[in-house]
Write a protein that holds these residues in place. Structure first.
Motif, short mmCIF file in Angstrom:
data_model
loop_
_atom_site.label_atom_id
_atom_site.label_comp_id
_atom_site.label_asym_id
_atom_site.label_seq_id
_atom_site.Cartn_x
_atom_site.Cartn_y
_atom_site.Cartn_z
N TYR A 185 -6.20 -4.02 1.99
CA TYR A 185 -5.66 -2.67 2.09
C TYR A 185 -4.71 -2.53 1.04
CZ TYR A 185 -2.08 0.53 4.16
OH TYR A 185 -1.32 1.66 4.35
N SER A 186 -3.71 -3.38 0.91
CA SER A 186 -2.56 -3.35 -0.10
C SER A 186 -3.22 -2.99 -1.35
CB SER A 186 -1.56 -4.64 0.04
OG SER A 186 -0.38 -4.36 -0.53
N CYS A 191 -4.44 0.46 -2.03
CA CYS A 191 -3.43 1.12 -2.07
C CYS A 191 -3.06 1.08 -3.58
CB CYS A 191 -2.22 1.16 -1.13
SG CYS A 191 -2.76 1.47 0.67
N ILE A 203 -7.65 5.80 4.02
CA ILE A 203 -6.61 4.92 3.20
C ILE A 203 -6.50 5.92 2.03
CG2 ILE A 203 -5.91 3.05 1.67
CD1 ILE A 203 -7.58 1.31 3.63
N TYR A 215 -5.15 -7.05 5.27
CA TYR A 215 -4.06 -6.61 5.00
C TYR A 215 -3.87 -6.71 3.42
CZ TYR A 215 0.75 -5.06 3.67
OH TYR A 215 1.74 -4.10 3.02
N ASP A 263 -4.64 8.97 2.97
CA ASP A 263 -3.01 8.71 3.26
C ASP A 263 -2.44 8.62 1.95
OD1 ASP A 263 -3.61 6.57 6.24
OD2 ASP A 263 -3.48 8.79 5.78
N GLU A 306 7.44 -3.32 7.64
CA GLU A 306 6.02 -2.99 6.71
C GLU A 306 6.32 -1.74 6.38
OE1 GLU A 306 2.48 -3.37 9.18
OE2 GLU A 306 1.49 -2.61 7.42
N SER A 328 2.52 0.25 -0.84
CA SER A 328 2.45 -0.36 0.46
C SER A 328 3.36 -1.71 0.26
CB SER A 328 1.21 -0.66 0.98
OG SER A 328 0.49 -1.74 0.33
N LYS A 382 4.58 1.55 4.48
CA LYS A 382 3.39 2.48 4.19
C LYS A 382 3.37 3.16 2.73
CE LYS A 382 5.13 6.70 6.43
NZ LYS A 382 5.34 7.18 7.83
N PRO A 431 -3.58 -1.49 13.21
CA PRO A 431 -3.77 -0.16 12.28
C PRO A 431 -5.31 -0.07 11.91
CG PRO A 431 -2.92 -2.03 10.99
CD PRO A 431 -2.67 -2.73 12.48
N THR A 437 6.37 1.79 8.22
CA THR A 437 5.34 2.30 8.98
C THR A 437 5.93 3.22 9.94
OG1 THR A 437 5.26 0.53 10.11
CG2 THR A 437 3.58 0.88 8.24
#
Lengths: 85, 112
Positions: A21-22, A25, B98, A18, B101, B23, B44, B25, A9, B7
Motif C-alpha cells: 500500500y505504502s 502511494c 488508493i 501495508y 485517495d 499512522e 503515507s 494517510k 483498512p 488516519t
C-alpha cells in the motif's frame, strides 16, 4: 482507533500488505512530480536484485533483475511485516 | 509546531506532546517554524512523537507541495475515478480506491 474487530483498512481487507500500500502511494506521488524532481524520484523506484536457485545445496548461476515497481506480492522478498490494526 | 495528516484526522504537534505513534494517510504535513510555514506532501507513513519532544515523520515519499504538477494530478484523479467505476476484483477496487485517495489528497494540497 478503529472499531475493535473491524476488518481494518480497505486495502488489507482486499489482501494487500501495508508495505505494498505504502509503495503504491509513493509511486503515485512520484508520477505527479514536476521535472527534474520526477526523473530523480523515478530513479529511486528502481530495484536491482539477483536471484539464484539452490539445488542439492548448490547455487545455480544467479540471474539479475531490474524491476521498476515492486509487485504487490513479491515471492522473492521477505519484507518486514508491520501489522496495522 | 507541525501538523500531520494522521488516519484519524489532522494532528497538531507541539513540544510536550504526549508520546504517540500515528499512522499517516496521504496528505499535507505543515511545518511552522516561527513565522515560516512549509508544506510537504507525504505519501503515507508514520509519525513518532517521543517523550523528549522529538517527533519523527517517516514516509516513503515526502515532497514540497510546489513540486507537484497539477495537470498530472488532475489526469491521474480522472483516470483512477474511472478505474474505480470499472473495477471488478477486490484487489482492483482497492488499487483504484488508493489512487482516488492519493490523487484527491494531492489535488486538495494544490488547490487548498
Amino acid at each position: 482507533m478503529a472499531s475493535a474487530g473491524a476488518a481494518g483498512p480497505f486495502w488489507r481487507a482486499a489482501g494487500m500488505t501495508y508495505v505494498s500500500y505504502s509503495n503504491k502511494c509513493a509511486s503515485m506521488v512520484r508520477n505527479c512530480l514536476k521535472e527534474p524532481h520526477r526523473s530523480e524520484a523515478l530513479d529511486r523506484e528502481k530495484v536491482h536484485f539477483s536471484i539464484s536457485k539452490w539445488i542439492d545445496g548448490k547455487p545455480e548461476k544467479p540471474c539479475k533483475f531490474l524491476i521498476f515497481f515492486l509487485l504487490s506480492s513479491p515471492p522473492f522478498f521477505l519484507l518486514g511485516f508491520l501489522f496495522i490494526e | 509546531m507541525i501538523i500531520v495528516p494522521a488516519t484519524t484526522g489532522q494532528m497538531g504537534v507541539l513540544p510536550g506532546h504526549v508520546p504517540t505513534i500515528a499512522e499517516l494517510k496521504p496528505g499535507v504535513m505543515t511545518v511552522h517554524e516561527g513565522t515560516d510555514v512549509s508544506k510537504y506532501f507525504v505519501s503515507s507513513g508514520f509519525a513518532f512523537i517521543h517523550a523528549n519532544s522529538v517527533a519523527d515523520v517517516i514516509a516513503v515519499e515526502a515532497v514540497p507541495v510546489d513540486h507537484l504538477d497539477s495537470n498530472l494530478v488532475q489526469k491521474g484523479l480522472a483516470e483512477f475515478t474511472q478505474k474505480l467505476g470499472s473495477a471488478s476484483t477486490d484487489l482492483e477496487k482497492a488499487e483504484a480506491q488508493i489512487g482516488v485517495d492519493v490523487y484527491s489528497a494531492m489535488n486538495s494540497a494544490l488547490t487548498g
